[in-house]
Scaffold this motif. Sequence first.
Motif, PDB file in Angstrom:
ATOM      1  N   TYR A  13       0.853  -1.193   0.000  1.00  0.00           N
ATOM      2  CA  TYR A  13       0.000   0.000   0.000  1.00  0.00           C
ATOM      3  C   TYR A  13       0.880   1.232   0.000  1.00  0.00           C
ATOM      4  O   TYR A  13       1.935   1.243   0.623  1.00  0.00           O
ATOM      5  CB  TYR A  13      -0.889   0.052   1.240  1.00  0.00           C
ATOM      6  N   GLY A  43      -2.643  -6.338  12.156  1.00  0.00           N
ATOM      7  CA  GLY A  43      -1.674  -5.691  11.282  1.00  0.00           C
ATOM      8  C   GLY A  43      -0.729  -6.657  10.608  1.00  0.00           C
ATOM      9  O   GLY A  43       0.163  -6.246   9.860  1.00  0.00           O
ATOM     10  N   GLY A  45      -1.449  -8.812   8.307  1.00  0.00           N
ATOM     11  CA  GLY A  45      -1.755  -9.005   6.886  1.00  0.00           C
ATOM     12  C   GLY A  45      -2.857 -10.008   6.606  1.00  0.00           C
ATOM     13  O   GLY A  45      -3.067 -10.391   5.460  1.00  0.00           O
ATOM     14  N   LYS A  46      -3.596 -10.407   7.639  1.00  0.00           N
ATOM     15  CA  LYS A  46      -4.648 -11.420   7.451  1.00  0.00           C
ATOM     16  C   LYS A  46      -5.763 -10.916   6.528  1.00  0.00           C
ATOM     17  O   LYS A  46      -6.162 -11.602   5.582  1.00  0.00           O
ATOM     18  CB  LYS A  46      -5.264 -11.780   8.810  1.00  0.00           C
ATOM     19  N   SER A  47      -6.224  -9.694   6.809  1.00  0.00           N
ATOM     20  CA  SER A  47      -7.317  -9.166   5.981  1.00  0.00           C
ATOM     21  C   SER A  47      -6.851  -8.976   4.547  1.00  0.00           C
ATOM     22  O   SER A  47      -7.580  -9.286   3.591  1.00  0.00           O
ATOM     23  CB  SER A  47      -7.806  -7.826   6.536  1.00  0.00           C
ATOM     24  N   THR A  48      -5.641  -8.476   4.397  1.00  0.00           N
ATOM     25  CA  THR A  48      -5.107  -8.280   3.051  1.00  0.00           C
ATOM     26  C   THR A  48      -5.098  -9.603   2.287  1.00  0.00           C
ATOM     27  O   THR A  48      -5.524  -9.663   1.127  1.00  0.00           O
ATOM     28  CB  THR A  48      -3.677  -7.707   3.143  1.00  0.00           C
TER      29      THR A  48
HETATM   30  N1  ADP Z   1      -6.053   0.322   2.529  1.00  0.00           N
HETATM   31  C1  ADP Z   1      -4.887   0.358   3.187  1.00  0.00           C
HETATM   32  N2  ADP Z   1      -4.055   1.386   3.022  1.00  0.00           N
HETATM   33  C2  ADP Z   1      -2.862   1.404   3.660  1.00  0.00           C
HETATM   34  N3  ADP Z   1      -2.423   0.478   4.470  1.00  0.00           N
HETATM   35  C3  ADP Z   1      -3.206  -0.589   4.698  1.00  0.00           C
HETATM   36  C4  ADP Z   1      -4.468  -0.710   4.058  1.00  0.00           C
HETATM   37  N4  ADP Z   1      -5.043  -1.860   4.466  1.00  0.00           N
HETATM   38  C5  ADP Z   1      -4.139  -2.442   5.306  1.00  0.00           C
HETATM   39  N5  ADP Z   1      -3.059  -1.677   5.443  1.00  0.00           N
HETATM   40  C6  ADP Z   1      -1.879  -1.993   6.238  1.00  0.00           C
HETATM   41  O1  ADP Z   1      -1.432  -3.271   5.878  1.00  0.00           O
HETATM   42  C7  ADP Z   1      -1.035  -3.989   7.026  1.00  0.00           C
HETATM   43  C8  ADP Z   1      -1.834  -5.252   7.118  1.00  0.00           C
HETATM   44  O2  ADP Z   1      -3.154  -4.958   7.420  1.00  0.00           O
HETATM   45  P1  ADP Z   1      -4.315  -6.030   7.506  1.00  0.00           P
HETATM   46  O3  ADP Z   1      -4.230  -6.914   6.347  1.00  0.00           O
HETATM   47  O4  ADP Z   1      -5.606  -5.305   7.718  1.00  0.00           O
HETATM   48  O5  ADP Z   1      -3.917  -6.821   8.844  1.00  0.00           O
HETATM   49  P2  ADP Z   1      -4.810  -7.680   9.818  1.00  0.00           P
HETATM   50  O6  ADP Z   1      -6.081  -7.979   9.140  1.00  0.00           O
HETATM   51  O7  ADP Z   1      -3.978  -8.867  10.115  1.00  0.00           O
HETATM   52  O8  ADP Z   1      -5.019  -6.826  11.037  1.00  0.00           O
HETATM   53  C9  ADP Z   1      -1.233  -3.064   8.185  1.00  0.00           C
HETATM   54  O9  ADP Z   1      -0.018  -2.450   8.499  1.00  0.00           O
HETATM   55  C10 ADP Z   1      -2.208  -2.048   7.709  1.00  0.00           C
HETATM   56  O10 ADP Z   1      -1.977  -0.796   8.320  1.00  0.00           O
END
Ligand code: ADP
Lengths: 230, 414
Positions: A13, A43, A45-48
């Motif tokens: 990102y 944070g 990366g699970k959601s990603t």
């Molecule tokens: N749309 C976005 N823009 C910028 N950074 C993002 C975005 N979505 C996630 N991140 C960053 O990517 C990393 C992984 O996030 P995420 O996949 O949501 O983790 P989790 O679901 O494990 O909490 C985090 O550091 C988060 O801040």
Amino acid sequence: MALFELRQVSRTYHLGDLMVRALKEVSLAIEAGELLAFMGPSGSGKSTLCHLLGLLDNPTSGKLLLDGQDASELDEDGRAELRNRKIGFVFQNFSLVPVLTALENVQLPLLFRPGHESLARKRAAEALEAVGLTPCSRQRPSQLSGGQQQRVAIARALVTHAEVVIADEPTANLDSEAAESLMDLIQKLNAERKTTFLLATHDARLLRSIPRQISLHDGEVVSDQKGARS
Amino acid sequence: MMLWLTIACRNLFRNHRRSLFTILAIGFGFAGVTLFSGFVHYISSSLRDMQIYGRAGGHLTVLKKNWNAPGAIEEEASFTDEETALIEKVLAEEPNVVAVSPGTGLSAILSNGEASSICYGFGISPSTVERIRNTARGLLGEFRYYEGDPLSDEKSYGIGISRGLRRALDLKLGDSVVLAGPTADGQFNAVDCEVLQIFETTGDQSDRSLLVPIEHVRRLRNSYGAQQFGVLLREGVSLPDMRKQLTDRLAAEGIQVEIFTWEEMSHFYRRVRDMFNVINRFNLVIVLVIAGMSVINTIGMAVMERTREIGTLRALGLKPRGVLVLFALESALIGLCGTGLGVLLLLAGWLGMDIAKPTWIPPQINVEVPLQVHLVPEYIVLCAVGVVTLAVLAALIASRRAARMEVVDALGHS
Ligand SMILES: Nc1ncnc2c1ncn2[C@@H]1O[C@H](COP(=O)(O)OP(=O)(O)O)[C@@H](O)[C@H]1O
Ligand SMILES: [Mg+2]
């Protein structure tokens, strides 16, 4: 052939000048019928990863194959159709359409396909029965408990006979009793229907009974344990 | 599709307050525009009937070719006695012609014995004029625009004068006057007349016009020749076709004529119509802008509130186009409700006016006439289609960004 195959998938990102590397060259394969959990602190990366697997987002680099098909070759409409046919979603925040009843919510994905109206009613009733919510068919989301809403979301994912259900922190907003019972349901559906379930969670309590657990840390896979039942 | 409608309906109900205000804005705007255009329709059709029937001008007016060529004097604009008779015969044979009203203009002097005034007289056939007016009794109502008695063929020395002339010569009904003017071959002549009526004109107080039975004009001019023929046609006959047919027919008889439609003859009608059309369009634009803005606002708020829902639906397989359809449907529904309300308000306004029967004094008429609005179905349907189209367009504007949004961003929207 694996259901999903990830080859050195990265997702970066850009926040202004800042570069956030949410996933770093993740490679893994997921077979049909698996019940799998992505674990890791907030944070990590699970959601990603869930978004990429769910074709909601594209990798910055690397390849993601679904049933052998390269997801990046599809346009937006093509991905929408593929999601509709093969993937179901359960989100952390209860994601039902508030003005529709449980039964209507469950029908939704089938109604995105032209000419499936009558099939939709029948299948939706079956799916609600599978999650044990037939008595609540006519209720609106606001009249349901959090656990019930997540069950409706699972029914909505099953109604298309999706191959895989991706659930990002499905229990995060539930009390532990509701969370346990949701996990039981997921296990039961996985066992009976052979539906693939991919869960993201940082709640270690729920992981006892999940056969494959992948730990993420700072966007990297740090462990991938199969057959881990305690 | 049913479920889409269900979603749209229920969302409207869920935000009933917001929806209601938008629907009210559209409804009142719709009623305002259609009521006003109904009024304009009433005015134009009254003026049309006034020109065709009231003044017995007919649908077409036959004039001598080059009647208004530079330097043409009155006599050159008149048909000869033979031409007049021939034109009357030709017109009488035409099946689409219902009535023919001959007319002759005349510059003359009117005298009360002591004072005299120049005047512009017009010779008409009272019985024909009466017949043409009777064809339109229903349309014009019993609208009387003079005091005194009607002119008649029998009492052909009975004339009508304008208020301006009455003032200039201090005349009253029943007074004897002398009308003097040139004959067809340029001699000077005079005839006795009696003031039978005093009429309203669209002109001001200085209007010195005169209505004279054509028999009497013929006596004065010592000629049967007329200057023009008002031709009343069957309703629905095409004016351009008829104009061409009559022009050719008369040319074949050796008479060169120019034929004008009632619209071309009535400068006043065109001016009033054009003015009202401008006002009408102005209203329409204001209403469209207000209605469009409020729909954009309403749908825009709905899109904001439901961005996450859009994300969920997209995740489940809804295509970007589907998002547009979803909001367009909702907006179309608002437009339809607004139109429905607008039609009710329009009918209420129309009924109210039918019961209250308000009157007004229009410019240049000088008498009180009923103020009405017409229900014009074509216009109402056109407005309804316009409103719904506008609502759909507004929804597309308001939701196109949400439709293009990345699914993940929409899902993360709080
Ligand atoms: N749309 C976005 N823009 C910028 N950074 C993002 C975005 N979505 C996630 N991140 C960053 O990517 C990393 C992984 O996030 P995420 O996949 O949501 O983790 P989790 O679901 O494990 O909490 C985090 O550091 C988060 O801040
Ligand atoms: Mg997360």
